[in-house]
Design a protein around this motif. Sequence first.
Motif, PDB file in Angstrom:
ATOM      1  N   ALA A 128     -51.773  -5.870 -18.630  1.00  0.00           N
ATOM      2  CA  ALA A 128     -51.087  -5.433 -19.845  1.00  0.00           C
ATOM      3  C   ALA A 128     -51.399  -6.399 -20.978  1.00  0.00           C
ATOM      4  O   ALA A 128     -51.420  -7.625 -20.785  1.00  0.00           O
ATOM      5  CB  ALA A 128     -49.590  -5.367 -19.601  1.00  0.00           C
ATOM      6  N   ASP A 129     -51.672  -5.840 -22.155  1.00  0.00           N
ATOM      7  CA  ASP A 129     -52.019  -6.682 -23.299  1.00  0.00           C
ATOM      8  C   ASP A 129     -50.847  -6.965 -24.222  1.00  0.00           C
ATOM      9  O   ASP A 129     -50.999  -7.613 -25.260  1.00  0.00           O
ATOM     10  CB  ASP A 129     -53.168  -6.055 -24.093  1.00  0.00           C
ATOM     11  CG  ASP A 129     -52.798  -4.715 -24.727  1.00  0.00           C
ATOM     12  OD1 ASP A 129     -51.632  -4.273 -24.610  1.00  0.00           O
ATOM     13  OD2 ASP A 129     -53.698  -4.094 -25.336  1.00  0.00           O
ATOM     14  N   GLY A 130     -49.647  -6.459 -23.864  1.00  0.00           N
ATOM     15  CA  GLY A 130     -48.467  -6.673 -24.686  1.00  0.00           C
ATOM     16  C   GLY A 130     -48.255  -5.629 -25.753  1.00  0.00           C
ATOM     17  O   GLY A 130     -47.238  -5.640 -26.449  1.00  0.00           O
ATOM     18  N   ASN A 131     -49.213  -4.718 -25.894  1.00  0.00           N
ATOM     19  CA  ASN A 131     -49.115  -3.643 -26.900  1.00  0.00           C
ATOM     20  C   ASN A 131     -49.278  -2.279 -26.259  1.00  0.00           C
ATOM     21  O   ASN A 131     -49.868  -1.379 -26.852  1.00  0.00           O
ATOM     22  CB  ASN A 131     -50.180  -3.842 -27.979  1.00  0.00           C
ATOM     23  CG  ASN A 131     -49.973  -5.106 -28.782  1.00  0.00           C
ATOM     24  OD1 ASN A 131     -48.900  -5.319 -29.343  1.00  0.00           O
ATOM     25  ND2 ASN A 131     -50.985  -5.958 -28.820  1.00  0.00           N
ATOM     26  N   ASN A 132     -48.774  -2.139 -25.039  1.00  0.00           N
ATOM     27  CA  ASN A 132     -48.871  -0.898 -24.275  1.00  0.00           C
ATOM     28  C   ASN A 132     -50.309  -0.523 -23.931  1.00  0.00           C
ATOM     29  O   ASN A 132     -50.618   0.639 -23.685  1.00  0.00           O
ATOM     30  CB  ASN A 132     -48.195   0.266 -25.031  1.00  0.00           C
ATOM     31  CG  ASN A 132     -46.711   0.043 -25.221  1.00  0.00           C
ATOM     32  OD1 ASN A 132     -46.029  -0.401 -24.298  1.00  0.00           O
ATOM     33  ND2 ASN A 132     -46.217   0.322 -26.416  1.00  0.00           N
ATOM     34  N   GLY A 133     -51.179  -1.517 -23.938  1.00  0.00           N
ATOM     35  CA  GLY A 133     -52.563  -1.295 -23.561  1.00  0.00           C
ATOM     36  C   GLY A 133     -52.964  -2.190 -22.406  1.00  0.00           C
ATOM     37  O   GLY A 133     -52.127  -2.883 -21.812  1.00  0.00           O
ATOM     38  N   ASP A 178     -62.632  -0.477 -22.990  1.00  0.00           N
ATOM     39  CA  ASP A 178     -62.389   0.270 -24.217  1.00  0.00           C
ATOM     40  C   ASP A 178     -63.392   1.407 -24.419  1.00  0.00           C
ATOM     41  O   ASP A 178     -63.146   2.315 -25.214  1.00  0.00           O
ATOM     42  CB  ASP A 178     -62.449  -0.670 -25.430  1.00  0.00           C
ATOM     43  CG  ASP A 178     -61.309  -1.673 -25.427  1.00  0.00           C
ATOM     44  OD1 ASP A 178     -60.212  -1.328 -24.954  1.00  0.00           O
ATOM     45  OD2 ASP A 178     -61.527  -2.814 -25.887  1.00  0.00           O
TER      46      ASP A 178
END
Length: 261
Positions: free
Chosen positions: A76-81, A126
């Motif tokens: 998780a990148d902390g931004n829902n990604g 990505d």
Amino acid sequence: MKVEVHDTPRSIGAHLAQRIVDGIRQHSAEGRAYVLGCPGGRSPMPVYEAISELLAAEPIDCSRVIIVMMDEYLQADGNNGLMPPPVSAHFSCRGFGEREIVGRINASLPAQFRVPQENFWMPDPDNPVDYDARIAAIGGIDLFLLASGAGDGHIAFNPPGSARDSRTRVVALAEQTRRDNLATFPDFRGIDDVPSHGVTIGIGSIAELSKTVAMIAWGEGKRHACERMTAATAYDATWPATIVAECRDAELHIDTAAAGR
């Protein structure tokens, strides 16, 4: 599929390493890239170690070698990604490839013979679909080293149920795949530490973009995997590593422990 039984994991490594080094030497003499598909983990380590030993004894030009990695964990990148872990993480597939594959190849080589950084390829979470196109544009993978999960037959991060025509993509990791990786990366404290997603080369990508594949399985823990793969005559989605049965010029390299004798 050709099956070769070797005495030990080290003898598997020596056999395949000699073949790889010979291929690199030939392609270099012809001014062509040599494209090697590589998994991380325990199964291919004897090959990477043996390549290092051969190159230390007789350095050759590896500047045209392209290393194509199979997969990478995602967090998780902390931004829902989702994003790859840092290279310094003990379970980073990029970190493994840079240390254990490229690092070993380059260790004994003069600068002009080393694998350049740009020839170390990883799938991009990505834009995963571009990975297949990039591999196809270079002419495909000359030799793809493969490994099967012991518990569920995952190949790369493709979980059971993966479609035969699947391409490079982001997937949710099967629980058994995550449990298998507790042994691959012993610094994980438990299943909750193992990432739940990854980016992986697809089942169809492996079969269609490889000129030759060498499946590696050794140790008693891989005996069931060997039984599943040697019994397969076509891809069985319940054990994704059976795609080896449909690959061109496919070989299975096992030791006596995995063979059950």
